[in-house]
Design a protein around this motif. Sequence first.
Motif, short mmCIF file in Angstrom:
data_model
loop_
_atom_site.label_atom_id
_atom_site.label_comp_id
_atom_site.label_asym_id
_atom_site.label_seq_id
_atom_site.Cartn_x
_atom_site.Cartn_y
_atom_site.Cartn_z
N GLY A 1 105.21 72.06 62.77
CA GLY A 1 105.62 71.88 61.38
C GLY A 1 104.70 72.63 60.44
N VAL A 2 104.65 72.17 59.20
CA VAL A 2 103.85 72.85 58.18
C VAL A 2 102.38 72.52 58.42
CG1 VAL A 2 103.44 73.17 55.72
CG2 VAL A 2 105.77 72.75 56.54
N ARG A 3 101.57 73.59 58.46
CA ARG A 3 100.14 73.42 58.76
C ARG A 3 99.34 74.56 58.14
NH1 ARG A 3 99.82 75.49 65.07
NH2 ARG A 3 100.40 77.66 64.61
N LYS A 4 98.02 74.32 58.04
CA LYS A 4 97.07 75.36 57.69
C LYS A 4 96.36 75.77 58.97
CE LYS A 4 95.32 74.62 53.03
NZ LYS A 4 94.11 74.27 52.28
N LYS A 5 96.02 77.03 59.09
CA LYS A 5 95.25 77.49 60.24
C LYS A 5 94.52 78.77 59.90
CE LYS A 5 97.19 80.37 63.52
NZ LYS A 5 97.76 80.68 64.76
N THR A 6 93.58 79.13 60.74
CA THR A 6 92.84 80.37 60.59
C THR A 6 93.52 81.43 61.43
OG1 THR A 6 90.79 79.19 60.23
CG2 THR A 6 90.60 81.49 60.91
N ILE A 7 93.75 82.59 60.85
CA ILE A 7 94.34 83.69 61.60
C ILE A 7 93.24 84.48 62.30
CG2 ILE A 7 94.44 85.17 59.54
CD1 ILE A 7 97.01 86.43 60.85
N THR A 8 93.43 84.69 63.58
CA THR A 8 92.43 85.42 64.37
C THR A 8 93.02 86.66 65.03
OG1 THR A 8 92.89 84.02 66.28
CG2 THR A 8 91.06 83.35 64.84
N ASP A 9 94.34 86.74 65.13
CA ASP A 9 95.00 87.87 65.78
C ASP A 9 95.88 88.58 64.77
OD1 ASP A 9 96.32 89.67 67.40
OD2 ASP A 9 97.31 88.16 68.64
N TRP A 10 95.51 89.79 64.43
CA TRP A 10 96.24 90.56 63.43
C TRP A 10 97.22 91.55 64.06
CZ3 TRP A 10 96.06 89.48 58.32
CH2 TRP A 10 95.04 88.63 57.89
N GLU A 11 97.36 91.53 65.38
CA GLU A 11 98.27 92.45 66.05
C GLU A 11 99.72 92.09 65.67
OE1 GLU A 11 99.63 93.88 70.49
OE2 GLU A 11 97.70 92.86 70.25
N GLY A 12 100.48 93.07 65.27
CA GLY A 12 101.88 92.85 64.90
C GLY A 12 102.07 92.13 63.59
N VAL A 13 101.09 92.21 62.69
CA VAL A 13 101.17 91.53 61.39
C VAL A 13 101.23 92.58 60.29
CG1 VAL A 13 100.05 89.93 59.79
CG2 VAL A 13 99.80 89.59 62.26
N ASP A 14 102.17 92.40 59.38
CA ASP A 14 102.25 93.23 58.17
C ASP A 14 101.95 92.33 56.99
OD1 ASP A 14 102.92 95.52 59.59
OD2 ASP A 14 105.07 95.26 59.29
N ALA A 15 101.20 92.86 56.03
CA ALA A 15 100.78 92.10 54.86
C ALA A 15 101.41 92.70 53.60
CB ALA A 15 99.25 92.11 54.75
N PHE A 16 101.76 91.81 52.67
CA PHE A 16 102.41 92.23 51.43
C PHE A 16 101.82 91.46 50.25
CE2 PHE A 16 105.36 92.77 54.87
CZ PHE A 16 106.02 93.96 54.61
N ILE A 17 101.60 92.16 49.15
CA ILE A 17 101.25 91.51 47.90
C ILE A 17 102.49 91.51 47.01
CG2 ILE A 17 98.79 92.08 48.04
CD1 ILE A 17 99.36 94.38 46.00
N VAL A 18 102.41 90.74 45.94
CA VAL A 18 103.49 90.69 44.96
C VAL A 18 102.88 91.10 43.62
CG1 VAL A 18 105.31 89.29 43.91
CG2 VAL A 18 104.59 88.82 46.26
N PRO A 19 102.89 92.41 43.32
CA PRO A 19 102.30 92.87 42.06
C PRO A 19 102.93 92.13 40.87
CG PRO A 19 102.80 94.73 43.45
CD PRO A 19 103.43 93.52 44.10
N GLY A 20 102.11 91.75 39.94
CA GLY A 20 102.61 91.03 38.76
C GLY A 20 102.58 89.52 38.92
#
Length: 158
Positions: free
Chosen positions: A53-72
């Motif tokens: 379910g909904v949880r917080k966690k620390t990300i340790t594996d960045w393989e296959g991850v794309d990151a996006f910001i929302v300008p504005g």
Amino acid sequence: MSLKISSPGVILLFKGRGIVSGLIRLQTRSVYSHAALLYPDNHTLIESWQGAGVRKKTITDWEGVDAFIVPGMTEAQWKQAFRFAEAQIGMGYDYRSVARFVSRVSARENERWFCSELVFAALHHAGVDLLARIPAAEVAPGHLAWSTLMQPVQLSTI
């Protein structure tokens, strides 16, 4: 790999490697199978995950991850989005709505979340509509990438 960006929040889209991820990508015709929100510390995320379910966690594996910001999108809006998502911690994973992507039956709101639904709803709660005229319960991870409000950011090697 890690993310080194000064932003009050980031949307992460994952290209999962497992069987379930493959089925999600196939059914939604996307390279993405998972979505999460990344806190400004660049290593803590909030997500909805099958079995947890909904949880917080620390990300340790960045393989296959794309990151996006929302300008504005302001820091105050990001804080609202994170507060909304944090209020959902402990709520179950929405298997029924995920099955809807296969069955094409209309989704109904309930007290559970799947990953992209949570991300979309959190930003909507903060006044940012990533996609017009689409309810949160119908947003697959790949749909988020369609938003013209999101801008990709580079992951870097430390």
